[in-house]
Structures are given as C-alpha cells and as structure tokens.
Design an enzyme around this catalytic site. Structure first.
Site, PDB file in Angstrom:
ATOM      1  NE  ARG A   6       1.184  -3.569  -0.594  1.00  0.00           N
ATOM      2  CZ  ARG A   6       0.182  -4.703   0.285  1.00  0.00           C
ATOM      3  NH1 ARG A   6      -0.664  -5.755  -0.009  1.00  0.00           N
ATOM      4  NH2 ARG A   6       1.024  -4.861   1.412  1.00  0.00           N
ATOM      5  CD  GLU A  35      -5.667  -1.089  -3.013  1.00  0.00           C
ATOM      6  OE1 GLU A  35      -5.773  -1.998  -1.712  1.00  0.00           O
ATOM      7  OE2 GLU A  35      -5.034  -2.264  -3.619  1.00  0.00           O
ATOM      8  CG  HIS A  78      -6.061  -5.304   0.014  1.00  0.00           C
ATOM      9  ND1 HIS A  78      -5.280  -3.496  -0.422  1.00  0.00           N
ATOM     10  CD2 HIS A  78      -4.813  -5.887   0.552  1.00  0.00           C
ATOM     11  CE1 HIS A  78      -3.591  -4.156   0.151  1.00  0.00           C
ATOM     12  NE2 HIS A  78      -3.844  -5.346   0.194  1.00  0.00           N
TER      13      HIS A  78
HETATM   14  C1  GLV Z   1      -1.655  -7.320   2.554  1.00  0.00           C
HETATM   15  O1  GLV Z   1      -1.994  -6.581   1.586  1.00  0.00           O
HETATM   16  C2  GLV Z   1      -0.197  -7.144   3.587  1.00  0.00           C
HETATM   17  O2  GLV Z   1       0.843  -6.932   3.107  1.00  0.00           O
HETATM   18  O3  GLV Z   1      -0.174  -7.502   5.200  1.00  0.00           O
END
Ligand code: GLV
Length: 325
Positions: free
Chosen positions: A239, A268, A285
């Site tokens: 993250r 983001e 992402h």
């Molecule tokens: C993606 O970032 C997830 O947490 O599945």
C-alpha cells in the site's frame, strides 16, 4: 421471497455477474469511471448489501447513509478502505478476497523488480524514440538480480510467494515480519529472519508486503532510506502509505538508493511529481490484475455475499463479532 437489494460499484466479469443476477436485485454501476461519492451514498440508501472496490471508503458517513446495509464484500485482500470497527458496531458483516491473488501479485512484484533493475522501461522508450543507434557496451547497464539478496518486509502469503520465486535466481532471502515464521516455513522458503533494520541494511532489493495498519503507515521513511545501500532498489506492491513518499523522493534525489518500482502511491491516483524519474518504474495499482485473478476475486466477493444472505457465515468474514449479532 423478495431478492435482497445490493449495490455493486463496478461492472463484474461475466461469470460473477451472472451468478449475482440469479440471486439478487442488483444495482450495478456500469460506467468505467468510478461513481462519485454522492452517487454511492444515494444508491446505497435502500440496499442491504454492497460489493465494492478498494477505492470506496466505507466509513461512518456511508454507514449512516445506508440504514438497511447488512454486508459489505470488498473485492480486494487489503481492507484499509473500510472502518471495520464502525461496521462491527452496526452489525455489518465485512469480507475480503484473500488467497486467490498471492501468486499473481508476487509475479508482479517480480515484474517490477526486474524492470527497474534491468532498466526495461528506459530501453523500451529508447526503442520507440527512433534514437537507438545500436548495441553499445555501456548502454543502459543495470544491476544483476541473480545471486543478490532479496529483503522481504511482511512474510505473509504474498511475501512468501515472492520468496519462492527468488530460488530460481539463486538469491539469498532475508525477511522481517511482526511474527517470525515457524522454522519449517523458513526452511521451505529458504528465508532467514532478521530485524527490520538489518534487512534494510543488507538487501539489494527490498520488497514490501505488509498490510496498511497504524503500525505500518509510514514504515519506510528517512531513517530507513538512510539504512539502505545506495545500490539497492525499493519495490512496493503493498500500500502506498507504507512508504513516506516525500522521503522516497528525497532518497532518490540524493542517491541514497538506486531506484524504485512502485505499484501503489500515498495518494492514489496522484503520483508525486518527484517520482517521474528514469530510475523509477511506475504502475497504476496492477499487481493482482490478471483476468483470471480479478475474475476469481469478483467471484469470491459474490460468494461471500450469497453466503451471507443464505444465512451461512461468509467464507472470508473479517469481523466475526458482526456475524454473531
Ligand atoms: C489490492 O491491492 C488488494 O488489496 O487486493
């Protein structure tokens, strides 16, 4: 019996969508743009279930706007977008999609690692520019991967899947986690436990696989960059807020590290301007974004929702206290 009304904040893939249609009166958001917050709050008002993405903030405001809401299925393994305590207080059962995306995410951490070490994006840009003049001895020379030391922070399912792949590159794997893995697991993955600072000092590649929690927010900051080798690379598929973005930019500017490859960002979809450098590989992402895996994730969220409304405990329930109520 009336079918439960649910809101789905994104188009799902065909299989999961068909399954939902059988069981629910589903209101789908079908634009490719995400729904505005006001639209979500409006549509959720009469719904008993919500299937959402990690971009949706599930907080007191949303819960107050959804007095009939009983369950939220997040199509993601990470659930830092959800105020779990607030959901539990209101008896809203929350689920996520663990397990199905580990290998796909690990593949992508490796994609980033290799791209930044071997300067693939710069090479691709050179090929497309029409400026490539032919092979040259010192052209875009990068860093070797094989035989190096891979440092993994967060040795859960995804961290371990990343470690497993390091074997083929004959790498030494060192890791840190809030909980040390059992010795059989360390042996299986040929991973050596170390203090976090030692991992940062010794690794040629530091790959982050911790969830975003109060304890991991800002985990990598100026002090940590100071510990890393100037030849080391940071890979982040966890993250964004785990890394202090301003400190990362400063570390890159000052040559404290050799480069970074990032799939996630502090705010983001904003990307700090200072990250737009040749030695930084950027991805929007994407780590779990294979068709197979995203379809499985959507299906899991649908199955969690069906289980809930059929009176069965959702297989990936995150707050059992809400279920007992
Ligand atoms: C993606 O970032 C997830 O947490 O599945």
């Amino acid at each position: 019996m009336d079918r439960p009304k649910i809101f789905v904040t994104h188009r799902l893939f065909e299989g999961p969508q068909a399954k939902l249609r059988e069981k629910f009166e589903a209101d789908y958001w079908s634009d490719s743009e995400r729904p505005a917050r006001a639209e979500v709050l409006r549509r959720i008002a009469d719904k008993e279930g919500l299937i959402c993405l990690l971009t949706e903030k599930i907080d007191n405001e949303l819960l107050a706007a959804a007095p009939r809401l009983r369950t939220v299925a997040n199509i993601a393994v990470g659930f830092d977008n959800i105020d779990l305590d607030a959901c539990t207080r209101r008896g809203v059962a929350v689920s996520n999609t663990p397990g199905v995306l580990d290998d796909t995410t690990a593949d992508f951490a490796w994609t980033l690692l290799m791209a930044v070490a071997r300067r693939l994006i710069e090479g691709d840009a050179l090929c497309r520019s029409g400026q490539w003049k032919g092979w040259n001895l010192d052209q875009l020379v990068g860093a070797d991967i094989w035989g190096k030391t891979l440092g993994i922070l967060g040795f859960g399912r995804i961290g371990r899947a990343v470690a497993r792949r390091a074997r083929g590159f004959n790498m030494r794997v060192i890791y840190n986690d809030a909980m040390r893995a059992p010795v059989e697991v360390e042996n299986e993955f040929r991973a050596e436990y170390m203090e976090g600072d030692a991992v940062l000092r010794e690794a040629d590649f530091v790959s982050l696989h911790v969830p975003l929690l109060p304890a991991t927010r800002g985990l990598i900051g100026p002090r940590e960059f100071g510990l890393m080798k100037p030849s080391a690379f940071l890979i982040n598929t966890s993250r964004g807020p785990v890394v202090q973005e301003a400190a990362l930019i400063a570390a890159l500017e000052q040559g404290q590290i050799a480069g970074a490859a990032l799939d996630v960002f502090e705010r983001e979809p904003q990307i700090g301007h200072g990250l737009l450098r040749p030695n930084v590989v950027l991805a929007p992402h994407l780590a779990s974004a294979s068709l197979e895996t995203r379809t499985r994730m959507a299906m899991m969220a649908v199955e969690n929702t069906i289980a809930f409304f059929e009176g069965r405990r959702p297989p990936n329930l995150l707050n059992p206290d809400a279920w007992k109520k």
